[in-house]
Enzyme design. Sequence first.
Site, PDB file in Angstrom:
ATOM      1  N   GLU A 170       0.818  -1.223   0.000  1.00 30.77           N
ATOM      2  CA  GLU A 170       0.000   0.000   0.000  1.00 30.77           C
ATOM      3  C   GLU A 170       0.850   1.272   0.000  1.00 30.77           C
ATOM      4  O   GLU A 170       0.638   2.177   0.814  1.00 30.77           O
ATOM      5  CB  GLU A 170      -0.988  -0.034   1.162  1.00 30.77           C
ATOM      6  N   GLU A 229      -5.812 -10.854  -1.675  1.00 30.53           N
ATOM      7  CA  GLU A 229      -6.686 -10.658  -0.508  1.00 30.53           C
ATOM      8  C   GLU A 229      -8.154 -10.638  -0.915  1.00 30.53           C
ATOM      9  O   GLU A 229      -8.929  -9.789  -0.472  1.00 30.53           O
ATOM     10  CB  GLU A 229      -6.334  -9.345   0.213  1.00 30.53           C
ATOM     11  N   ASP A 236      -1.147  -3.778  -3.345  1.00 33.23           N
ATOM     12  CA  ASP A 236      -1.951  -2.580  -3.058  1.00 33.23           C
ATOM     13  C   ASP A 236      -3.423  -2.869  -3.311  1.00 33.23           C
ATOM     14  O   ASP A 236      -3.779  -3.892  -3.908  1.00 33.23           O
ATOM     15  CB  ASP A 236      -1.494  -1.389  -3.898  1.00 33.23           C
TER      16      ASP A 236
END
Length: 544
Positions: free
Chosen positions: A336, A446, A382
């Site tokens: 991120e 994710e 990210d």
Amino acid sequence: MKRMSLFVLFLFFTGFLFGQSFNHVTVIDTSFDNGSLGGWGPRGSVQQGLERVELDTSVKRSGAASMRISNRTKTWQGPVHKLTDNAVAGDVYSMSAWIYYNEGPAMSPFVLSVQRSFKDTSKAHAYQNITSFQVRRGEWTEIKTEYTVGADPTQASIWVYFELPFKEDHLVTPNDRITFWMDDIKFIKLDPASRPKAELNIPNLADIWAPHFDIGTAVTRDEVDFSSPTAQILMKHFTVLVAGNEQKMESIQPEEGKFDWAPADAIINFGEMTGMRFRWHTLVWHTQNPAWLFQESANSTRTVSRNVLNQRLRTYIQTVMRRYRGRVESYDVVNEVLSDRSGLRTGAEGSRWHEILGPEYIDNAFRWAKEADPTAQLVINDYNLESDTRKRQEMFNLVKGMKERGVPVDAIGIQMHINIRTPSVQQIRETIELFASLGVKVMVTELDISIYTSDTEPIKNVTPALLLEQAQRYKDIFAMLREQSQKGNLADMVVIWGTTDHTSWKNDFPVRGRTDAPLLFDGRYQSKPAFWALVQPTRVQGLR
């Protein structure tokens, strides 16, 4: 016939079939009708501004009285009660209570949490939110949930308490300090024979998708206890593990010079015994860092120098990767690093790394990681890359520049925390193909699919229609991922961020007090239509 079958099933699960009964133990049962608080008291202290917890006969749901909680100055102040002095891993508690308030916002979130102490009394207490729920002003609202004691042999006592969603003191508003009442609170320790069990007589998810990629999931230390239902699901359906929090720097190196490997090792040891592969999340991130990291050793009020922080970062990366060399094969090296506005995340958006070291910390992290383990897959990870075209292009430009500078980046991780409507499958496809054109693999790191499409949606009931929509979404996404795998664009694993709905990070985020259901298994370890959409779509009626 169907009605009779459901009735028989009901009798079985409630323990009455063929005279069976369960030995449940009631541990808290307070209706406040006997003139006593029944063990409930305030969480605060005199120094913190003690809230008042008292009987009230003027407001009650039933009987003669209720418990009134007033004079609150902090969000976490509320009633607390000891649950047990003997925390046993795997014990399950059924919890129910009624809550009411009559002044303030039209709707308010509340949270039921636990506080755990440890056999080592010098160790700080641990806190965990169990469930969050919305209460409408002027209406008594029942909350019901279950809590399973985690597998931590060092824990001792457990307390339960009710609070409002946490805020720092300077952010607390009058709506966070409302007076509220509680009544008819009942906590029951369930007989082990009645506890929910993992559904195992179903197809194997990982086997179905093995020709294309491995299927992974994020776990906690508690979930890899071999006796837990979650562990049964993990061993049957998943072939890759990553830690949700146990691999972040605040967990691994809480103090300078002191590494705590136990939580991460517990997950890796479990996986190694069951033949799984591993990812690491994450080496460098702007949050969940220990406070000492950015401070001078001799004076914690002073910011660490650039040279010292660089050395700390290199030491950390290489200590971790050399320890797990040959065991962990894929690392989120930096996580991120892109701004939600433009360019890289800077100190203004919470990145002390960028503030102190400048943008080169990203290149350095990858180079130091390559030195530590030349065989590991190094990933830049990210969120919103598949839905935000500005961010997608900036990631493309960032990695293109890294490749031109000879930085050893192997893959781009797209988190894919998406919802049942957006982004489109075509947007995700275009993102994968754009990144793959750089000569790197693309990894879904994710994945979950929220039932909510915005931060303004109120709490939803999880209806069959909603579960069908989610199942269709999972089916369409995985069909596209299979296509991208066949083209050689995708890495050889897809990671889902969690196993069962009740432990998902999407509960209480991004909306306080709102629960979600974004995963393949529900809170009672049963398969959802989304699961069947991936293993046997014809079983889901209405699926296209």
